[in-house]
Design a protein around this motif. Sequence first.
Motif, short mmCIF file in Angstrom:
data_model
loop_
_atom_site.label_atom_id
_atom_site.label_comp_id
_atom_site.label_asym_id
_atom_site.label_seq_id
_atom_site.Cartn_x
_atom_site.Cartn_y
_atom_site.Cartn_z
N ARG A 108 3.89 2.65 -6.15
CA ARG A 108 3.62 1.79 -7.31
C ARG A 108 4.87 1.63 -8.19
O ARG A 108 4.83 1.72 -9.41
CB ARG A 108 2.43 2.28 -8.11
CG ARG A 108 1.14 2.32 -7.30
CD ARG A 108 -0.11 2.33 -8.11
NE ARG A 108 -0.47 0.97 -8.55
CZ ARG A 108 -1.64 0.67 -9.11
NH1 ARG A 108 -2.56 1.62 -9.32
NH2 ARG A 108 -1.91 -0.56 -9.48
N SER A 121 2.31 -3.37 0.89
CA SER A 121 1.00 -3.25 0.26
C SER A 121 -0.01 -2.85 1.32
O SER A 121 0.36 -2.38 2.40
CB SER A 121 0.61 -4.57 -0.43
OG SER A 121 0.62 -5.64 0.51
N LEU A 177 -0.58 -8.79 -4.90
CA LEU A 177 -0.64 -7.80 -3.84
C LEU A 177 -1.84 -6.87 -4.02
O LEU A 177 -1.84 -5.73 -3.57
CB LEU A 177 0.65 -6.96 -3.80
CG LEU A 177 1.93 -7.70 -3.39
CD1 LEU A 177 3.11 -6.74 -3.34
CD2 LEU A 177 1.77 -8.41 -2.05
N LYS A 211 -4.95 -5.51 -2.85
CA LYS A 211 -5.66 -5.46 -1.59
C LYS A 211 -7.16 -5.62 -1.81
O LYS A 211 -7.76 -4.92 -2.62
CB LYS A 211 -5.37 -4.13 -0.89
CG LYS A 211 -5.96 -4.03 0.50
CD LYS A 211 -5.33 -5.03 1.46
CE LYS A 211 -5.84 -4.82 2.88
NZ LYS A 211 -5.23 -5.75 3.85
N ASN A 231 -1.32 -5.54 -8.42
CA ASN A 231 -1.47 -4.65 -7.27
C ASN A 231 -2.54 -3.61 -7.53
O ASN A 231 -3.11 -3.52 -8.62
CB ASN A 231 -0.13 -3.97 -6.97
CG ASN A 231 0.26 -2.95 -8.04
OD1 ASN A 231 0.06 -1.75 -7.86
ND2 ASN A 231 0.80 -3.41 -9.17
#
Length: 238
Positions: A61, A106, A138, A140, A213
């Motif tokens: 991260r 990712s 990004l 997921k 993210n």
Amino acid sequence: MENRRFYSSIIMICLLLFSFCGCKKKEIIRSGTVSYNVVNVMVGGNAVVLNQSPLDSVVNRSSKILTGTGGDHLYVSAFSYKNTALNYFGVDVNGADGDLFTLMLSGFWPNSVDAFFYKEVNIPPYSNSTLSVRFINLLKGGPAISVNLTGTAPSSEVAALPYQGIGVFKSHLSTSIAAPFIFEIRDASNGTLLSSYNLVPVSGISAYTLVWNGLLGGTEKQAPGILQINHTNLNMQM
């Protein structure tokens, strides 16, 4: 006999010409510096090492610019810290002095990692009159996102950015730089507010990438959030 000697001479000349032409192939000299911006947002991941900079790593991260020697047909790979067998990505690169590439990692660590690698060409150079921002999605398992500044119409910054989508830089006049830059990240399909982020400009920096993210529904270290990348004047790009 004379004909044989004649044809043998012709064949030898042709081989020499082909060899000479092959040697004249233009190649990038293995010198200079190529930069790699490694964005490590793997869900549940650990630190990443780039074979071009084996003594440095990028923690989960976060992002960091690593460097290597420029040249033709350079193999660039990313693998787990202290575990070279866990390789996430590899590619053959032609990198000239001053080139900048971005590697985005990712997905789910360690067996379902998504990698995206590209050459940066559109990062605005430093400006004291504008502030430029782009978004990358990004997250997921998340939806396409729209982005707007607080108080502006939905989708005013980004309309619908899918997973692994890279937005364009949008510039704002310097008269607005002193004010809070609060971005609202929404589900592009229904406008639901997913999160907000306050961008605080950094002295000497005028271009930023904000990376959405994490994991949809995740908590603590896996909670959705923004990773802010400050683009310096490295090679007038990053």
